[in-house]
Design a protein around this motif. Structure first.
Motif, PDB file in Angstrom:
ATOM      1  N   VAL A   1       6.109   9.512  -8.586  1.00 30.88           N
ATOM      2  CA  VAL A   1       5.822  10.217  -7.339  1.00 30.88           C
ATOM      3  C   VAL A   1       5.299   9.262  -6.276  1.00 30.88           C
ATOM      4  O   VAL A   1       5.527   9.453  -5.086  1.00 30.88           O
ATOM      5  CB  VAL A   1       4.779  11.350  -7.583  1.00 30.88           C
ATOM      6  N   PHE A   2       4.633   8.185  -6.715  1.00 29.25           N
ATOM      7  CA  PHE A   2       4.040   7.243  -5.768  1.00 29.25           C
ATOM      8  C   PHE A   2       5.051   6.247  -5.200  1.00 29.25           C
ATOM      9  O   PHE A   2       4.683   5.377  -4.415  1.00 29.25           O
ATOM     10  CB  PHE A   2       2.879   6.507  -6.437  1.00 29.25           C
ATOM     11  N   THR A   3       6.315   6.378  -5.621  1.00 29.61           N
ATOM     12  CA  THR A   3       7.369   5.531  -5.053  1.00 29.61           C
ATOM     13  C   THR A   3       8.401   6.365  -4.282  1.00 29.61           C
ATOM     14  O   THR A   3       9.404   5.834  -3.827  1.00 29.61           O
ATOM     15  CB  THR A   3       8.103   4.752  -6.161  1.00 29.61           C
ATOM     16  N   ARG A   4       8.132   7.643  -4.136  1.00 35.48           N
ATOM     17  CA  ARG A   4       9.077   8.510  -3.428  1.00 35.48           C
ATOM     18  C   ARG A   4       9.265   8.063  -1.985  1.00 35.48           C
ATOM     19  O   ARG A   4       8.300   7.853  -1.256  1.00 35.48           O
ATOM     20  CB  ARG A   4       8.567   9.955  -3.435  1.00 35.48           C
ATOM     21  N   GLY A   5      10.531   7.948  -1.577  1.00 35.67           N
ATOM     22  CA  GLY A   5      10.832   7.568  -0.203  1.00 35.67           C
ATOM     23  C   GLY A   5      10.721   6.087   0.072  1.00 35.67           C
ATOM     24  O   GLY A   5      10.859   5.651   1.215  1.00 35.67           O
TER      25      GLY A   5
ATOM     26  N   THR B   1       0.814  -1.222   0.000  1.00 35.72           N
ATOM     27  CA  THR B   1       0.000   0.000   0.000  1.00 35.72           C
ATOM     28  C   THR B   1       0.849   1.274   0.000  1.00 35.72           C
ATOM     29  O   THR B   1       0.357   2.342   0.362  1.00 35.72           O
ATOM     30  CB  THR B   1      -0.924   0.033   1.239  1.00 35.72           C
ATOM     31  N   TYR B   2       2.089   1.181  -0.435  1.00 33.12           N
ATOM     32  CA  TYR B   2       2.974   2.339  -0.315  1.00 33.12           C
ATOM     33  C   TYR B   2       2.483   3.599  -1.044  1.00 33.12           C
ATOM     34  O   TYR B   2       2.597   4.705  -0.501  1.00 33.12           O
ATOM     35  CB  TYR B   2       4.396   2.001  -0.780  1.00 33.12           C
ATOM     36  N   PRO B   3       1.956   3.492  -2.262  1.00 31.17           N
ATOM     37  CA  PRO B   3       1.472   4.711  -2.935  1.00 31.17           C
ATOM     38  C   PRO B   3       0.463   5.500  -2.098  1.00 31.17           C
ATOM     39  O   PRO B   3       0.433   6.732  -2.134  1.00 31.17           O
ATOM     40  CB  PRO B   3       0.842   4.180  -4.215  1.00 31.17           C
ATOM     41  N   VAL B   4      -0.356   4.780  -1.323  1.00 29.79           N
ATOM     42  CA  VAL B   4      -1.334   5.452  -0.472  1.00 29.79           C
ATOM     43  C   VAL B   4      -0.624   6.224   0.635  1.00 29.79           C
ATOM     44  O   VAL B   4      -1.085   7.288   1.064  1.00 29.79           O
ATOM     45  CB  VAL B   4      -2.322   4.433   0.142  1.00 29.79           C
ATOM     46  N   ASP B   5       0.509   5.700   1.099  1.00 31.17           N
ATOM     47  CA  ASP B   5       1.266   6.387   2.144  1.00 31.17           C
ATOM     48  C   ASP B   5       1.799   7.723   1.642  1.00 31.17           C
ATOM     49  O   ASP B   5       1.856   8.699   2.394  1.00 31.17           O
ATOM     50  CB  ASP B   5       2.423   5.502   2.623  1.00 31.17           C
ATOM     51  N   VAL B   6       2.210   7.757   0.378  1.00 40.40           N
ATOM     52  CA  VAL B   6       2.692   9.009  -0.206  1.00 40.40           C
ATOM     53  C   VAL B   6       1.568  10.050  -0.203  1.00 40.40           C
ATOM     54  O   VAL B   6       1.769  11.210   0.178  1.00 40.40           O
ATOM     55  CB  VAL B   6       3.194   8.791  -1.654  1.00 40.40           C
ATOM     56  N   ILE B   7       0.380   9.625  -0.609  1.00 42.19           N
ATOM     57  CA  ILE B   7      -0.773  10.529  -0.613  1.00 42.19           C
ATOM     58  C   ILE B   7      -1.105  10.985   0.797  1.00 42.19           C
ATOM     59  O   ILE B   7      -1.388  12.168   1.039  1.00 42.19           O
ATOM     60  CB  ILE B   7      -1.999   9.833  -1.245  1.00 42.19           C
ATOM     61  N   LYS B   8      -1.059  10.060   1.746  1.00 43.41           N
ATOM     62  CA  LYS B   8      -1.355  10.398   3.144  1.00 43.41           C
ATOM     63  C   LYS B   8      -0.386  11.439   3.670  1.00 43.41           C
ATOM     64  O   LYS B   8      -0.772  12.432   4.308  1.00 43.41           O
ATOM     65  CB  LYS B   8      -1.309   9.143   4.009  1.00 43.41           C
ATOM     66  N   SER B   9       0.903  11.268   3.396  1.00 45.63           N
ATOM     67  CA  SER B   9       1.914  12.214   3.853  1.00 45.63           C
ATOM     68  C   SER B   9       1.696  13.599   3.250  1.00 45.63           C
ATOM     69  O   SER B   9       1.828  14.617   3.926  1.00 45.63           O
ATOM     70  CB  SER B   9       3.318  11.709   3.490  1.00 45.63           C
ATOM     71  N   ARG B  10       1.344  13.619   1.972  1.00 43.99           N
ATOM     72  CA  ARG B  10       1.119  14.907   1.296  1.00 43.99           C
ATOM     73  C   ARG B  10      -0.112  15.620   1.852  1.00 43.99           C
ATOM     74  O   ARG B  10      -0.114  16.844   1.994  1.00 43.99           O
ATOM     75  CB  ARG B  10       0.987  14.684  -0.210  1.00 43.99           C
ATOM     76  N   LEU B  11      -1.142  14.866   2.154  1.00 50.36           N
ATOM     77  CA  LEU B  11      -2.348  15.474   2.720  1.00 50.36           C
ATOM     78  C   LEU B  11      -2.097  16.006   4.123  1.00 50.36           C
ATOM     79  O   LEU B  11      -2.585  17.076   4.492  1.00 50.36           O
ATOM     80  CB  LEU B  11      -3.487  14.447   2.742  1.00 50.36           C
ATOM     81  N   GLN B  12      -1.320  15.266   4.915  1.00 50.39           N
ATOM     82  CA  GLN B  12      -1.042  15.715   6.276  1.00 50.39           C
ATOM     83  C   GLN B  12      -0.058  16.872   6.306  1.00 50.39           C
ATOM     84  O   GLN B  12      -0.078  17.688   7.230  1.00 50.39           O
ATOM     85  CB  GLN B  12      -0.512  14.540   7.113  1.00 50.39           C
ATOM     86  N   ALA B  13       0.799  16.962   5.297  1.00 49.78           N
ATOM     87  CA  ALA B  13       1.742  18.078   5.214  1.00 49.78           C
ATOM     88  C   ALA B  13       1.096  19.306   4.594  1.00 49.78           C
ATOM     89  O   ALA B  13       1.595  20.421   4.746  1.00 49.78           O
ATOM     90  CB  ALA B  13       2.960  17.666   4.385  1.00 49.78           C
ATOM     91  N   ASP B  14      -0.021  19.096   3.911  1.00 51.00           N
ATOM     92  CA  ASP B  14      -0.700  20.202   3.228  1.00 51.00           C
ATOM     93  C   ASP B  14      -1.179  21.240   4.245  1.00 51.00           C
ATOM     94  O   ASP B  14      -1.785  20.894   5.265  1.00 51.00           O
ATOM     95  CB  ASP B  14      -1.896  19.666   2.445  1.00 51.00           C
ATOM     96  N   GLY B  15      -0.884  22.473   3.958  1.00 51.63           N
ATOM     97  CA  GLY B  15      -1.290  23.538   4.867  1.00 51.63           C
ATOM     98  C   GLY B  15      -0.170  24.046   5.739  1.00 51.63           C
ATOM     99  O   GLY B  15      -0.280  25.105   6.361  1.00 51.63           O
TER     100      GLY B  15
END
Length: 275
Positions: A224-228, A185-199
């Motif tokens: 982008v979905f494999t970053r980190g 589920t790593y791509p979802v983690d990238v999205i989660k991090s971006r949403l939590q960092a947003d703002g």
């Protein structure tokens, strides 16, 4: 986190090793431990919840099958989101504070607890639970694969209590379980991090999960979905090896000698093994 959310137009880091070097050079070794307060506050409860829920769910399902292992793990992953999401929100905010495009901004948070308190005062419960849906989507199948992989690995390796190599086998099984769960589920983690960092820094980019996926893919492509991912897997193996081995060995120790023959290699994994 830093690799996942960095600006594609002005990237600070070329990769995992360069990020590691840069943090030490610019922020000293202590920079590597930014946001550590949040995991230290939450991980004990998360692991207690995960292994407890997984064990009781598997017992409730009655039969130890691969499907039930997956379902029990998924149930555990879903429930622990209640603690995991706020914990990771504080960790993300602390790790980004004073870096990159936020470098000139005033440091708003003293520590992880102060971070959560200030977010709550400003945005309420909704702010504390930012990224909850993406966390749920990530954790539910991830923990299913986590426990399923551990069950399969311990069976395949033949983990036995009297085996002199049982500890290395448990460590390897736990480490591989961590890697599989993150890959799933790593791509979802990238999205989660971006949403939590947003703002952070007062700039909001995304309106939700789909908007984040669309904009991220449009600007940076599928990579982008494999970053980190490299740094995540480097962390995943030792962390989960230690977690599973510790839980298993502790339960073996706590059980009486009369019940030891019925113990399983995982916290609740029932199989024809002396573990």
């Amino acid at each position: 986190v830093r690799l996942q959310v960095q600006n594609v137009e002005k990237p600070l880091y070329r990769g995992t090793f360069h990020c590691f070097q840069s943090i030490i050079k610019q922020e000293s070794v202590f920079g590597l431990y930014k946001g550590i307060g949040s995991p230290m506050m939450g991980l004990t409860f998360i692991n207690a919840l995960v292994f407890g829920v997984q064990g009781n769910t598997l017992r409730a399902l009655g039969k130890d099958t691969p499907l039930n292992q997956f379902l029990a793990g998924s149930a555990a992953g879903a429930i622990q989101c209640i603690i995991c999401c706020p914990m990771e929100l504080a960790k993300t905010r602390m790790q980004l504070q004073g870096t990159g495009e936020y470098k000139l901004k005033m440091k708003n948070y003293k520590n992880s607890l102060d971070c959560l308190i200030k977010i709550y005062r400003k945005e309420g419960l909704r702010g504390i639970n930012r990224g909850m849906v993406s966390t749920f989507i990530r954790e539910t199948p991830s923990f299913g694969f986590y426990f399923l992989t551990y069950d399969c690995m311990t069976r395949y390796l033949g983990c036995e209590a009297e085996d002199s190599y049982v500890i290395p086998k448990l460590l390897f099984s736990g480490g591989m379980s961590g890697i599989v769960s993150w890959l799933s589920t790593y791509p979802v983690d990238v999205i989660k991090s971006r949403l939590q960092a947003d703002g952070v820094g007062g700039v909001t980019q995304y309106n939700g999960i789909l908007d984040c996926i669309r904009k991220s893919y449009h600007e940076e492509g599928w990579r982008v979905f494999t970053r980190g991912l490299t740094s995540t897997l480097l962390r995943a193996f030792p962390v989960n090896a230690a977690t599973f081995a510790t839980v298993t060995v502790f339960l073996m120790y706590m059980r009486s000698e009369d019940n030891l023959r019925e113990c399983e290699p995982g916290p609740v994994i029932q199989q024809p093994s002396s573990l």
